[in-house]
Design an enzyme around this catalytic site. Structure first.
Site, PDB file in Angstrom:
ATOM      1  N   THR A 328     -47.139  18.347 -55.787  1.00 18.96           N
ATOM      2  CA  THR A 328     -47.457  19.213 -56.929  1.00 18.96           C
ATOM      3  C   THR A 328     -48.526  20.232 -56.557  1.00 18.96           C
ATOM      4  O   THR A 328     -49.135  20.158 -55.492  1.00 18.96           O
ATOM      5  CB  THR A 328     -47.964  18.387 -58.139  1.00 18.96           C
ATOM      6  OG1 THR A 328     -49.256  17.854 -57.813  1.00 18.96           O
ATOM      7  CG2 THR A 328     -47.012  17.257 -58.478  1.00 18.96           C
ATOM      8  N   CYS A 329     -48.789  21.171 -57.494  1.00 18.93           N
ATOM      9  CA  CYS A 329     -49.765  22.226 -57.234  1.00 18.93           C
ATOM     10  C   CYS A 329     -51.184  21.815 -57.577  1.00 18.93           C
ATOM     11  O   CYS A 329     -52.097  22.628 -57.533  1.00 18.93           O
ATOM     12  CB  CYS A 329     -49.399  23.484 -58.018  1.00 18.93           C
ATOM     13  SG  CYS A 329     -47.978  24.290 -57.304  1.00 18.93           S
ATOM     14  N   ASP A 330     -51.383  20.559 -57.973  1.00 18.49           N
ATOM     15  CA  ASP A 330     -52.713  20.109 -58.351  1.00 18.49           C
ATOM     16  C   ASP A 330     -53.460  19.579 -57.131  1.00 18.49           C
ATOM     17  O   ASP A 330     -52.923  18.765 -56.376  1.00 18.49           O
ATOM     18  CB  ASP A 330     -52.585  18.996 -59.402  1.00 18.49           C
ATOM     19  CG  ASP A 330     -53.918  18.630 -60.023  1.00 18.49           C
ATOM     20  OD1 ASP A 330     -54.963  19.078 -59.508  1.00 18.49           O
ATOM     21  OD2 ASP A 330     -53.907  17.894 -61.020  1.00 18.49           O
TER      22      ASP A 330
END
Ligand SMILES: *Cc1c(COP(=O)(O)O)cnc(C)c1O
Length: 380
Positions: A328-330
């Protein structure tokens, strides 16, 4: 144990991310528990991994179940619902304890028709049970020391020793019956002293209750917390069992039924995650692998369970300390800042992580549009 070769083959035929559940391992863990704690009936804590196939395998092996919500209750009830009415009622207590001390009014209302066994730890809950589920049997959850557990629970639940018998007598005045006591020493408890102290505390409460004229308690639920062998420093289960058996036999006569609620112990070693490398970068001089599973998915235990898992590579090669990121982009989506892995792995190569069966895939989300790993059952 499922071999690396088998895992690789499964990933090739099913794709990744993959979550492999080995049912032989579930049966082995149940058998180990039974062998070393012959007096104790295991109520598998469904929250550790609620997959109905896991529940079914453990049911067939002889397990009972600890549930904490109506959907969890129904997963177990679905297995026993076709029994004749008469037997079914007996089975509900023999097979299910509703071990969440705090229950919504609506949940109690739904539960009442099953005449369940439920835990409680405060006055408010007595009034709720009296109003909404008066056909329940009760077990009082005690607060016990959680020293050195990986996941601490004593700040959220449990009646203190000073108020325990008052609560039991209050429930009796309200027309309810307290059938026994329960506690939880904290999850992944490697400090075996916690169990010894908790059993002694429970024995004290049994005694005080009898002295104050209450003699209807016939069960002791020693909860969960039995450690999984995540690393070699965890002492063997047989050692813990020996301490528990000694205290039980010293303090509780044979007519007292002993229950336990092992979650992690039953499923941790039965689950393996297989993931694929989807990206590779060097950041601040450190090699980073990006894989297709992460903390919003099968590795959720890193966040919620305070658990660290190790990654292994199918390919051999010279190693270095790497970072492993989820997809994910987190920036929170970090599986490990320090995994020793071959540095010559390429996009498409697979990694696997053992002992990830508990408190993992069950908390998967769809964050960022990434779906949970596919679950595949082997040796079912
Ligand atoms: C979570 C929980 C369990 C299972 O604990 P483990 O540490 O996984 O064995 C058992 N009983 C209760 C009440 C729980 O909340």
């Amino acid at each position: 144990m499922i071999t690396a070769e088998q895992l690789h083959q499964l990933a090739e035929s099913h794709g990744t991310p993959l979550f492999v559940i080995d049912h032989d391992e579930l049966r082995n863990n149940y058998a180990t528990f039974k062998k070393y704690l012959p007096r104790v009936q295991a109520y598998y804590a469904v929250k550790a991994n609620p997959d109905p196939a896991i529940v079914k395998t453990l049911f067939d092996a002889g397990a009972s179940f600890d549930v904490a919500s109506l959907p969890e209750f129904m997963v177990v009830y679905d297995i026993i619902k076709d029994l004749p009415e008469q037997e079914r009622q007996q089975w509900i207590w023999d097979k299910i304890i509703y071990a969440n001390p705090i229950k919504a009014d609506e949940t109690l209302q739904e539960l009442d028709r099953y005449k369940p066994l439920v835990t409680f730890d405060n006055r408010e809950e007595i009034s709720k049970i009296k109003e909404f589920a008066p056909h329940s049997g009760l077990a009082l959850r005690l607060r016990v020391p959680n020293t050195g557990a990986m996941v601490e629970l004593s700040s959220k639940f449990g009646a203190g020793p000073g108020e325990a018998v008052d609560l039991i007598l209050e429930a009796e005045r309200e027309g309810l019956t307290v059938e026994g006591l329960s506690f939880h020493v904290g999850s992944q408890t490697t400090n075996f002293e916690n169990f010894v102290q908790a059993i002694n505390l429970a024995a004290m409460i049994f005694r005080e209750a009898r002295e104050r004229g209450y003699d209807k308690m016939f069960l002791l639920d020693i909860g969960g917390g039995f450690p999984a062998p995540y690393d070699p420093s965890v002492k063997p289960f047989s050692e813990l069992a020996k301490r528990i058996n000694a205290e039980l036999d010293r303090l509780f006569p044979p007519e007292i039924e002993i229950l336990a609620e092992p979650g992690r112990f039953m499923v941790a070693t039965a689950g393996t995650a297989v993931s694929k490398i989807i990206g590779k970068a060097v950041r601040d001089g450190k090699l980073c692998y990006y894989i297709d599973d992460g903390v919003y998915h099968t590795f959720s235990g890193i966040i919620f369970d305070h658990c660290q898992y190790h990654m292994e590579s199918f390919k051999e090669g010279p190693t270095q300390i790497c970072t492993v990121f989820g997809p994910t982009c987190d920036a929170l989506d970090v599986i490990s800042m320090a995994e020793e892995l071959p540095y010559n792995l390429e996009r498409g190569d697979l990694l696997y992580s053992r002992n990830i069966g508990a408190y993992s895939g069950a908390s998967s989300t769809w964050f960022n549009g990434f779906p949970p790993a596919k679950v595949v059952h082997v040796n079912r």
